[in-house]
Design a protein around this motif. Structure first.
Motif, PDB file in Angstrom:
ATOM      1  N   GLN A   1       0.978   4.436  -2.587  1.00 16.08           N
ATOM      2  CA  GLN A   1       0.728   5.796  -2.118  1.00 16.08           C
ATOM      3  C   GLN A   1       1.913   6.711  -2.414  1.00 16.08           C
ATOM      4  OE1 GLN A   1      -0.772   5.868   1.899  1.00 16.08           O
ATOM      5  NE2 GLN A   1      -2.359   4.389   1.407  1.00 16.08           N
TER       6      GLN A   1
ATOM      7  N   TYR B   1      -0.440  12.179   7.382  1.00 14.50           N
ATOM      8  CA  TYR B   1      -1.031  10.914   7.808  1.00 14.50           C
ATOM      9  C   TYR B   1      -1.437  11.071   9.263  1.00 14.50           C
ATOM     10  CZ  TYR B   1       0.550   8.320   3.697  1.00 14.50           C
ATOM     11  OH  TYR B   1       0.726   7.862   2.425  1.00 14.50           O
TER      12      TYR B   1
ATOM     13  N   GLN C   1       0.836  -1.206   0.000  1.00 15.24           N
ATOM     14  CA  GLN C   1       0.000   0.000   0.000  1.00 15.24           C
ATOM     15  C   GLN C   1       0.870   1.255   0.000  1.00 15.24           C
ATOM     16  OE1 GLN C   1      -3.485   0.111   2.612  1.00 15.24           O
ATOM     17  NE2 GLN C   1      -3.019  -1.996   3.158  1.00 15.24           N
TER      18      GLN C   1
END
Length: 89
Positions: free
Chosen positions: A39, A53, A35
């Motif tokens: 990203q 984040y 992932q």
């Protein structure tokens, strides 16, 4: 020891990919490392200036941020990822 498969739909921590530790663990979602690669590729491709984040300070929440942060550091672009951890109640 029982050899019972465990299948997780939301466990993304990379440590669970260690087949010597968890030989019967399977997941239906990619680990944080995969992932994170996607990203970071998006962030770099579209020249996103800054990404925040927001994550809990525990192994599930920190995993994805740490993976993306490592990729950014390898490119010398850590400035794009200011951390925003919080302690879940």
């Amino acid at each position: 020891q029982f050899e019972v498969p465990q299948i997780a739909f939301g466990a993304t921590n990379a440590k669970l990919s260690a087949k010597t530790e968890y030989p019967f663990f399977l997941r239906t979602i990619p680990p944080d490392s995969i992932q994170a690669a996607g990203q970071w590729r998006f962030i770099a491709q579209f020249q996103v200036g800054s990404v925040t984040y927001l994550y809990g300070e525990e192994s599930y929440g920190e995993g994805l941020f740490q993976s993306v942060s490592t990729l950014a550091a390898q490119k010398g672009e850590s400035y794009r990822l200011p951390a925003a951890p919080f302690t879940p109640m």
